[in-house]
Design an enzyme around this catalytic site. Structure first.
Site, PDB file in Angstrom:
ATOM      1  N   GLY A 113      -2.077 -12.136  -9.534  1.00 47.12           N
ATOM      2  CA  GLY A 113      -2.539 -11.440  -8.339  1.00 47.12           C
ATOM      3  C   GLY A 113      -2.226  -9.960  -8.274  1.00 47.12           C
ATOM      4  N   ALA A 119      -9.777 -13.539   2.599  1.00 46.02           N
ATOM      5  CA  ALA A 119      -9.851 -13.090   1.203  1.00 46.02           C
ATOM      6  C   ALA A 119     -10.964 -13.804   0.459  1.00 46.02           C
ATOM      7  CB  ALA A 119      -8.509 -13.326   0.508  1.00 46.02           C
ATOM      8  N   SER A 132       0.813  -1.222   0.000  1.00 48.43           N
ATOM      9  CA  SER A 132       0.000   0.000   0.000  1.00 48.43           C
ATOM     10  C   SER A 132       0.844   1.268   0.000  1.00 48.43           C
ATOM     11  CB  SER A 132      -0.953   0.006   1.195  1.00 48.43           C
ATOM     12  OG  SER A 132      -1.911  -1.004   1.091  1.00 48.43           O
ATOM     13  N   GLY A 162     -10.613 -21.987  -1.267  1.00 44.84           N
ATOM     14  CA  GLY A 162     -10.364 -21.182  -0.078  1.00 44.84           C
ATOM     15  C   GLY A 162     -11.608 -20.552   0.506  1.00 44.84           C
ATOM     16  N   ALA A 163     -11.627 -20.498   1.855  1.00 48.52           N
ATOM     17  CA  ALA A 163     -12.748 -19.899   2.575  1.00 48.52           C
ATOM     18  C   ALA A 163     -12.243 -19.027   3.715  1.00 48.52           C
ATOM     19  CB  ALA A 163     -13.680 -20.990   3.104  1.00 48.52           C
ATOM     20  N   ASP A 169     -11.530  -5.822  -0.398  1.00 51.32           N
ATOM     21  CA  ASP A 169     -10.823  -7.036  -0.817  1.00 51.32           C
ATOM     22  C   ASP A 169     -11.453  -7.676  -2.062  1.00 51.32           C
ATOM     23  OD1 ASP A 169      -8.801  -7.015   1.079  1.00 51.32           O
ATOM     24  OD2 ASP A 169      -9.954  -8.146   2.540  1.00 51.32           O
ATOM     25  N   LYS A 208      -7.811  -6.792  10.823  1.00 48.37           N
ATOM     26  CA  LYS A 208      -8.984  -6.416  10.041  1.00 48.37           C
ATOM     27  C   LYS A 208     -10.291  -6.563  10.821  1.00 48.37           C
ATOM     28  CE  LYS A 208      -7.129  -7.341   5.415  1.00 48.37           C
ATOM     29  NZ  LYS A 208      -7.365  -8.025   4.134  1.00 48.37           N
TER      30      LYS A 208
END
Length: 290
Positions: free
Chosen positions: A251, A134, A21, A130-131, A106, A70
């Site tokens: 990505g 993200a 960032s 994925g879970a 996201d 987060k």
């Protein structure tokens, strides 16, 4: 030059060295001629409340948030967006009339990148690996973008069920859990237009067991493969897909579009996409020895 008029922004996380960032946002500030600086700030466990209080006291103009804060930052904010509330995670804090307001970009960054590449989502079916955090954000943004069916393949069923419950709470009942097994993945691959990895599998030296779940020989070549990992840019999954003739999405695009969305939220003005893209490309090339 930093002066008494300079606006201060920061990303809070631990570790923070890997955060891109500051690279992206400082390039945007320079391109816009904005008297502002974006810092990377490492926050130790138990110090987040002090960090947020300090940002308020020092009149910071906005924050970004990365792991592991987060979720933890939510009760420290004045308001959070409906999406951030549904996801139970915040990654951007905009200062609006003196109030710290939390957002989550996201999943939207992932979807905006696909759209920028001309990849159609509406009415399609998608397989997600994925879970985690993200994956939750990407799953919701994909359904908001018009995906009609979502298959969530995850090693632990309870994590996938948690994502499905969140989606149902947002009004979407079109997600289905798929066991982390070749036969389960094979059963849905005839229907999907996109297969995406939302995990850290394939990052650096991490193994890529999900690659062996895909029935490569039987796949329609029109299926697109995407990965949120950016180091390396071409993960084992993407290299295999490219070898088989599939279109791939690396990505870095998600990183860029998250940054663009964050810039808009933090400053209220349009982001200088070209400058942000150029700086990101330079940094990634340097990181990856190119």
């Amino acid at each position: 030059m930093i002066s008494g008029r300079t606006e201060y922004y920061a990303i809070l996380g631990n570790p923070i060295e890997q955060a891109l960032s500051p690279i992206i946002q400082n390039a945007a500030f320079e391109a816009r001629g904005r008297d502002a600086v974006f810092l990377g700030c490492r926050v130790e466990p138990g110090e987040l409340e002090q960090a947020v209080q300090g940002a308020r006291a020092l009149h910071f103009s906005g924050l970004a948030v990365t792991m592991p804060f987060k979720r933890e930052i939510i009760p420290l904010l004045d308001r959070i967006s409906p999406k951030a509330k549904a996801l139970d995670a915040v990654n951007v804090v905009a200062v609006e009339e003196g109030r710290f307001c939390g957002y989550n970009t996201d999943g939207d960054g992932f979807v905006q990148d696909l759209r920028a590449r001309g990849i159609s989502l509406e009415g399609g079916e998608v397989l997600l690996f994925g879970a985690g955090g993200a994956g939750r954000g990407i799953a919701l943004s994909l359904l908001e973008a018009g995906v009609k069916k979502l298959y969530i393949c995850n090693l632990y069923e309870y994590e996938a069920r948690g994502v499905m419950e969140m989606l149902e709470g947002c009004g979407y009942d079109c997600a289905e859990y798929i066991p982390f097994k070749p036969e389960a993945v094979r059963a849905v691959c005839d229907n999907v237009c996109l297969i995406a990895n939302t995990t850290c599998l394939g990052m650096g030296e991490r193994p890529s067991p999900h690659v062996d779940l895909v029935p490569w020989e039987d796949l329609d070549r029109e299926i697109v493969f995407a990965d949120i990992v950016h180091k390396p840019l071409k993960t084992q999954l993407l290299r295999k897909a490219e070898e088989r003739g599939h279109r791939i999405v690396t990505g870095d695009g998600m990183l860029l579009h998250q940054g663009i969305l964050a810039y808009r939220l933090l400053t209220g003005e349009e982001a200088p996409e070209r400058s942000m893209r150029e700086k990101l490309d330079q940094w990634l090339a340097m990181e990856q020895g190119g």
